[in-house]
Design a protein around this motif. Structure first.
Motif, PDB file in Angstrom:
ATOM      1  N   THR A 193       7.363 -32.048 -10.649  1.00  0.00           N
ATOM      2  CA  THR A 193       6.045 -31.885 -10.294  1.00  0.00           C
ATOM      3  C   THR A 193       5.527 -30.560  -9.512  1.00  0.00           C
ATOM      4  OG1 THR A 193       5.754 -33.478  -8.422  1.00  0.00           O
ATOM      5  CG2 THR A 193       5.314 -34.266 -11.005  1.00  0.00           C
ATOM      6  N   GLN A 194       6.695 -29.809  -9.305  1.00  0.00           N
ATOM      7  CA  GLN A 194       6.368 -28.531  -8.646  1.00  0.00           C
ATOM      8  C   GLN A 194       5.165 -27.619  -8.743  1.00  0.00           C
ATOM      9  OE1 GLN A 194       9.874 -26.538  -8.306  1.00  0.00           O
ATOM     10  NE2 GLN A 194      11.144 -28.185  -7.214  1.00  0.00           N
ATOM     11  N   TYR A 195       4.639 -27.007  -7.809  1.00  0.00           N
ATOM     12  CA  TYR A 195       3.632 -26.214  -8.141  1.00  0.00           C
ATOM     13  C   TYR A 195       3.844 -24.759  -7.276  1.00  0.00           C
ATOM     14  CZ  TYR A 195      -0.952 -23.811  -6.949  1.00  0.00           C
ATOM     15  OH  TYR A 195      -1.866 -22.900  -6.850  1.00  0.00           O
ATOM     16  N   ALA A 196       3.560 -23.680  -8.052  1.00  0.00           N
ATOM     17  CA  ALA A 196       4.106 -22.374  -7.471  1.00  0.00           C
ATOM     18  C   ALA A 196       2.911 -21.257  -7.873  1.00  0.00           C
ATOM     19  CB  ALA A 196       5.264 -21.781  -8.277  1.00  0.00           C
ATOM     20  N   TYR A 197       2.271 -20.657  -6.768  1.00  0.00           N
ATOM     21  CA  TYR A 197       1.235 -19.836  -6.881  1.00  0.00           C
ATOM     22  C   TYR A 197       1.825 -18.269  -6.586  1.00  0.00           C
ATOM     23  CZ  TYR A 197      -3.014 -17.042  -6.163  1.00  0.00           C
ATOM     24  OH  TYR A 197      -3.837 -16.003  -6.288  1.00  0.00           O
ATOM     25  N   SER A 198       1.976 -17.117  -7.261  1.00  0.00           N
ATOM     26  CA  SER A 198       2.242 -16.038  -6.666  1.00  0.00           C
ATOM     27  C   SER A 198       1.302 -14.950  -6.913  1.00  0.00           C
ATOM     28  CB  SER A 198       3.649 -15.711  -7.282  1.00  0.00           C
ATOM     29  OG  SER A 198       4.106 -14.542  -6.803  1.00  0.00           O
ATOM     30  N   GLU A 199       0.950 -14.283  -5.758  1.00  0.00           N
ATOM     31  CA  GLU A 199      -0.111 -13.133  -6.040  1.00  0.00           C
ATOM     32  C   GLU A 199       0.413 -11.936  -5.584  1.00  0.00           C
ATOM     33  OE1 GLU A 199      -3.178 -14.021  -3.274  1.00  0.00           O
ATOM     34  OE2 GLU A 199      -4.364 -12.325  -4.030  1.00  0.00           O
ATOM     35  N   TYR A 200       0.162 -10.675  -6.256  1.00  0.00           N
ATOM     36  CA  TYR A 200       0.607  -9.627  -5.798  1.00  0.00           C
ATOM     37  C   TYR A 200      -0.626  -8.492  -5.834  1.00  0.00           C
ATOM     38  CZ  TYR A 200       5.440 -10.340  -6.154  1.00  0.00           C
ATOM     39  OH  TYR A 200       6.933 -10.789  -5.739  1.00  0.00           O
ATOM     40  N   GLU A 201      -0.668  -7.796  -4.964  1.00  0.00           N
ATOM     41  CA  GLU A 201      -1.631  -6.700  -4.732  1.00  0.00           C
ATOM     42  C   GLU A 201      -1.133  -5.381  -4.175  1.00  0.00           C
ATOM     43  OE1 GLU A 201      -5.836  -7.821  -3.496  1.00  0.00           O
ATOM     44  OE2 GLU A 201      -6.035  -5.504  -3.173  1.00  0.00           O
ATOM     45  N   VAL A 202      -0.850  -4.659  -5.384  1.00  0.00           N
ATOM     46  CA  VAL A 202      -0.302  -2.999  -5.124  1.00  0.00           C
ATOM     47  C   VAL A 202      -1.409  -2.155  -5.357  1.00  0.00           C
ATOM     48  CG1 VAL A 202       1.500  -1.612  -5.570  1.00  0.00           C
ATOM     49  CG2 VAL A 202       1.970  -4.018  -5.821  1.00  0.00           C
ATOM     50  N   THR A 203      -1.205  -1.397  -4.195  1.00  0.00           N
ATOM     51  CA  THR A 203      -2.347  -0.518  -4.269  1.00  0.00           C
ATOM     52  C   THR A 203      -1.928   0.861  -4.136  1.00  0.00           C
ATOM     53  OG1 THR A 203      -3.948  -1.777  -2.915  1.00  0.00           O
ATOM     54  CG2 THR A 203      -4.756   0.481  -3.075  1.00  0.00           C
ATOM     55  N   LEU A 204      -2.157   1.864  -5.043  1.00  0.00           N
ATOM     56  CA  LEU A 204      -1.414   3.183  -5.333  1.00  0.00           C
ATOM     57  C   LEU A 204      -2.396   4.176  -4.521  1.00  0.00           C
ATOM     58  CD1 LEU A 204       0.078   2.351  -8.735  1.00  0.00           C
ATOM     59  CD2 LEU A 204       1.240   2.209  -6.382  1.00  0.00           C
ATOM     60  N   ASP A 205      -2.361   4.543  -3.434  1.00  0.00           N
ATOM     61  CA  ASP A 205      -3.323   5.363  -2.770  1.00  0.00           C
ATOM     62  C   ASP A 205      -2.945   6.941  -2.776  1.00  0.00           C
ATOM     63  OD1 ASP A 205      -5.534   3.804  -2.048  1.00  0.00           O
ATOM     64  OD2 ASP A 205      -4.422   3.212  -0.067  1.00  0.00           O
ATOM     65  N   GLY A 206      -1.589   7.084  -2.819  1.00  0.00           N
ATOM     66  CA  GLY A 206      -1.219   8.537  -2.781  1.00  0.00           C
ATOM     67  C   GLY A 206      -0.814   9.213  -4.185  1.00  0.00           C
ATOM     68  N   GLU A 207      -0.993  10.388  -4.259  1.00  0.00           N
ATOM     69  CA  GLU A 207      -0.492  11.213  -5.475  1.00  0.00           C
ATOM     70  C   GLU A 207       0.829  10.926  -5.853  1.00  0.00           C
ATOM     71  OE1 GLU A 207      -2.020  15.098  -7.461  1.00  0.00           O
ATOM     72  OE2 GLU A 207      -2.954  13.481  -6.183  1.00  0.00           O
ATOM     73  N   ASN A 260       0.660  -1.160  -0.142  1.00  0.00           N
ATOM     74  CA  ASN A 260       0.065   0.036   0.011  1.00  0.00           C
ATOM     75  C   ASN A 260       0.885   1.269  -0.086  1.00  0.00           C
ATOM     76  OD1 ASN A 260      -1.525   2.090   1.236  1.00  0.00           O
ATOM     77  ND2 ASN A 260      -3.116   0.559   1.024  1.00  0.00           N
ATOM     78  N   LEU A 261       0.725   2.127  -0.955  1.00  0.00           N
ATOM     79  CA  LEU A 261       1.782   3.168  -1.512  1.00  0.00           C
ATOM     80  C   LEU A 261       1.102   4.749  -1.032  1.00  0.00           C
ATOM     81  CD1 LEU A 261       2.921   0.981  -2.693  1.00  0.00           C
ATOM     82  CD2 LEU A 261       4.266   2.272  -4.126  1.00  0.00           C
ATOM     83  N   LYS A 262       1.664   5.337  -0.211  1.00  0.00           N
ATOM     84  CA  LYS A 262       1.135   6.905  -0.082  1.00  0.00           C
ATOM     85  C   LYS A 262       2.102   7.500  -0.845  1.00  0.00           C
ATOM     86  CE  LYS A 262      -0.453   5.717   4.546  1.00  0.00           C
ATOM     87  NZ  LYS A 262      -0.051   5.956   5.852  1.00  0.00           N
ATOM     88  N   ALA A 263       1.547   8.955  -0.965  1.00  0.00           N
ATOM     89  CA  ALA A 263       2.047   9.740  -1.862  1.00  0.00           C
ATOM     90  C   ALA A 263       3.760   9.802  -2.114  1.00  0.00           C
ATOM     91  CB  ALA A 263       1.896  11.260  -1.362  1.00  0.00           C
ATOM     92  N   ASP A 264       4.123   9.937  -3.289  1.00  0.00           N
ATOM     93  CA  ASP A 264       5.362   9.740  -3.901  1.00  0.00           C
ATOM     94  C   ASP A 264       6.164   8.424  -3.576  1.00  0.00           C
ATOM     95  OD1 ASP A 264       5.409  12.417  -5.041  1.00  0.00           O
ATOM     96  OD2 ASP A 264       5.190  13.290  -2.971  1.00  0.00           O
ATOM     97  N   ALA A 265       5.495   7.574  -2.890  1.00  0.00           N
ATOM     98  CA  ALA A 265       6.251   6.343  -2.500  1.00  0.00           C
ATOM     99  C   ALA A 265       6.566   5.439  -3.936  1.00  0.00           C
ATOM    100  CB  ALA A 265       5.482   5.435  -1.533  1.00  0.00           C
ATOM    101  N   SER A 266       7.353   4.671  -3.916  1.00  0.00           N
ATOM    102  CA  SER A 266       7.561   3.935  -5.091  1.00  0.00           C
ATOM    103  C   SER A 266       8.335   2.580  -4.698  1.00  0.00           C
ATOM    104  CB  SER A 266       8.948   4.566  -6.147  1.00  0.00           C
ATOM    105  OG  SER A 266       9.826   4.077  -6.181  1.00  0.00           O
ATOM    106  N   LEU A 267       7.738   1.695  -5.589  1.00  0.00           N
ATOM    107  CA  LEU A 267       7.880   0.251  -5.157  1.00  0.00           C
ATOM    108  C   LEU A 267       8.509  -0.618  -6.642  1.00  0.00           C
ATOM    109  CD1 LEU A 267       7.481  -2.378  -3.430  1.00  0.00           C
ATOM    110  CD2 LEU A 267       5.329  -2.602  -4.459  1.00  0.00           C
ATOM    111  N   ILE A 268       9.597  -1.411  -6.453  1.00  0.00           N
ATOM    112  CA  ILE A 268      10.043  -2.101  -7.604  1.00  0.00           C
ATOM    113  C   ILE A 268       9.955  -3.432  -7.223  1.00  0.00           C
ATOM    114  CG2 ILE A 268      12.069  -2.434  -9.030  1.00  0.00           C
ATOM    115  CD1 ILE A 268      12.706   0.555  -9.048  1.00  0.00           C
ATOM    116  N   VAL A 269       9.400  -4.321  -8.017  1.00  0.00           N
ATOM    117  CA  VAL A 269       9.531  -5.759  -7.559  1.00  0.00           C
ATOM    118  C   VAL A 269       9.990  -6.417  -8.673  1.00  0.00           C
ATOM    119  CG1 VAL A 269       8.321  -8.024  -6.997  1.00  0.00           C
ATOM    120  CG2 VAL A 269       7.576  -5.706  -6.067  1.00  0.00           C
ATOM    121  N   ARG A 270      11.224  -7.239  -8.450  1.00  0.00           N
ATOM    122  CA  ARG A 270      11.677  -8.313  -9.369  1.00  0.00           C
ATOM    123  C   ARG A 270      11.515  -9.535  -8.954  1.00  0.00           C
ATOM    124  NH1 ARG A 270      10.822  -4.603 -11.962  1.00  0.00           N
ATOM    125  NH2 ARG A 270      12.150  -2.783 -13.010  1.00  0.00           N
TER     126      ARG A 270
END
Lengths: 308, 308
Positions: free
Chosen positions: B196-210, B178-188
């Protein structure tokens, strides 16, 4: 000449570009009844026995012919579900124009739900155009919930132009397609919502055959307080190519949710997706405004170009 | 020197690039117990009162310091959930290295679920590295279900490197920010699955700030009969920029489902998504094979480059 009033004729023009009875096979439906029908030597239109809709049978090898099946509604408070099945013979090459216009000046909701099934024969080629339009100043809603199901045999191809022009208060659009070997599907969807309208559009394209391909592009403009939700899904079960693209413009307090999905179940499936949501770029507006347009006119130009 | 056996030391090297006690603050957890801890003048690590995990408090203005909190498990049949909270003071600039390695030579499943919460203060800067690795020839599974929750105050920035190297049989990864104003997130993110592996990956990024921005890129390689499901979601609630990208290579009978989603709730939100799934291009393989590599070696080179 058709027995239609001025409102119905205006709707017909909006959704099917028709002033009168079209060339080729046609079925015109107005306020729940067929008001005109014509078959051709190669294209036969018959009512289903249970009265739920029509069957359109196109002979194998039919070339350069068209079918028009527009629907217009000008009575408030009508609700109908119609089932139309298209059987397109091997090697045929035809244009099919559907579309629905609702004029609602009353207080009750008017709703048309068309369920269209296409059985596209081997090596057949179909261009399908479906336009939706609403008008009238009544409080009753104009509701359109189309369902389109496509089965494509080997080597067939289909191009779909799915357009919601304006005035549709609520829509839930479902399109499913299943492609066999070498079949190819192109979809161009254009959705415009305004006021407090709601539009939901869902595509599920399954590429089952070797070398099947799909290209699904949806463009949407959400104005005022309208809301659009877009689900574009491509499933690759063979050596195939799939591309989906979802480009949206938001204006005013419009909101858009885009949920594309790609599912690769075969190592030779190549699937690509793109999506972008944003408002009209400021420099585009300024460029047009320096040419003498007002901001409103400039916006309109850009939106029209985007949805063309 | 740490009291760890050879297997544990090997795991530590894989997930945290550490041969021994790191510089700066650290907490090393092995088989469910803390086997070493160090705080620094600016970074304090304390156990939670209920024993469920640790709190890491980083003083405002702390610069160029690091925190290592790796976890290694070499006993078969262990299952643990650990809650670690990071409080990063205003204007701090730190590197945090987590990661978990499981060696399972037994018949029972081993599972580590780390729940990490980050409270990133105003204008603070965090680089976060999390590596997951499994080894051992036992029939018991190596299971890792990390949960990462990030709250970013105005002007803060965070870069996350999330890597699943190999050997993890089942993973469900949840990351919320959850990001407020001017915050910045980089994900790699880099995910490699095999067998027979199983991988589930979920991202939820909410940009709340200007002027908040997020750039989330996930790269996956699904080999053998493994399956990956990727959900990348960006929600724009203000004038903000969001970009997600999902690039996947499938090999053998690997399968991948990518379900990105963009939600624009503000007219000034600019959101873009791209996704592509496919196998390694034939001409890339041929080029490397003409240089003398076998097909297997060429594939390995390409996959390593893709996941770097």
């Amino acid at each position: 000449m058709l027995k239609m009033d001025e409102i119905q004729k205006r709707l017909l023009l909006e959704v099917a570009d028709l002033h009168d009875v079209p060339m080729g096979a046609y079925n015109l439906r107005a306020n729940g009844k067929s008001v005109g029908r014509g078959s051709s030597a190669n294209i036969e239109i018959t009512s289903k026995e249970d009265g739920s809709g029509i069957d359109i049978r196109i002979k194998p090898g039919t070339k350069n012919e068209s079918v028009h099946i527009p629907v217009v509604m000008s009575e408030s408070g009508m609700k109908e579900t119609v089932y139309n099945d298209f059987y397109i013979g091997e090697g045929a090459d035809v244009v099919i124009v559907a579309g629905c216009g609702i004029d609602n000046c009353g207080t009750q909701d008017s709703e048309h739900d068309g369920v269209h099934r296409f059985f596209v024969g081997e090596n057949a080629k179909v261009k399908y155009v479906e336009k939706h339009y609403g008008s009238g100043d009544g409080k009753g809603q104009r509701i359109l919930n189309p369902v389109t199901e496509v089965t494509m045999e080997a080597g067939s191809s289909m191009e779909m132009e799915m357009v919601q022009i304006k005035g549709v208060d609520s829509t839930s659009r479902t399109t499913k397609a299943n492609l066999k070997a070498d079949a190819s599907l192109i979809v161009r969807e254009r959705l415009m919502t305004h006021g407090t309208q709601y539009a939901y559009s869902e595509y599920e394209v399954t590429l089952d055959g070797e070398n099947a391909s799909a290209d699904v592009v949806s463009r949407g403009v959400a104005k005022d307080k309208s809301y659009q939700k877009l689900d574009l899904r491509i499933v690759g079960n063979a050596a195939c190519h799939g591309h989906t693209e979802c480009d949206s413009i938001i204006m005013d307090e419009g909101r858009i949710l885009a949920v594309p999905s790609l599912e690769a179940n075969n190592v030779d499936a190549m699937l690509v997706h793109e999506a972008a949501i944003g408002k009209i770029a400021g420099d585009q507006l300024i460029k047009l405004m320096t040419l003498g347009l007002t901001e409103k006119e400039a916006e309109e130009q850009i939106v029209n170009g985007f949805l063309k």
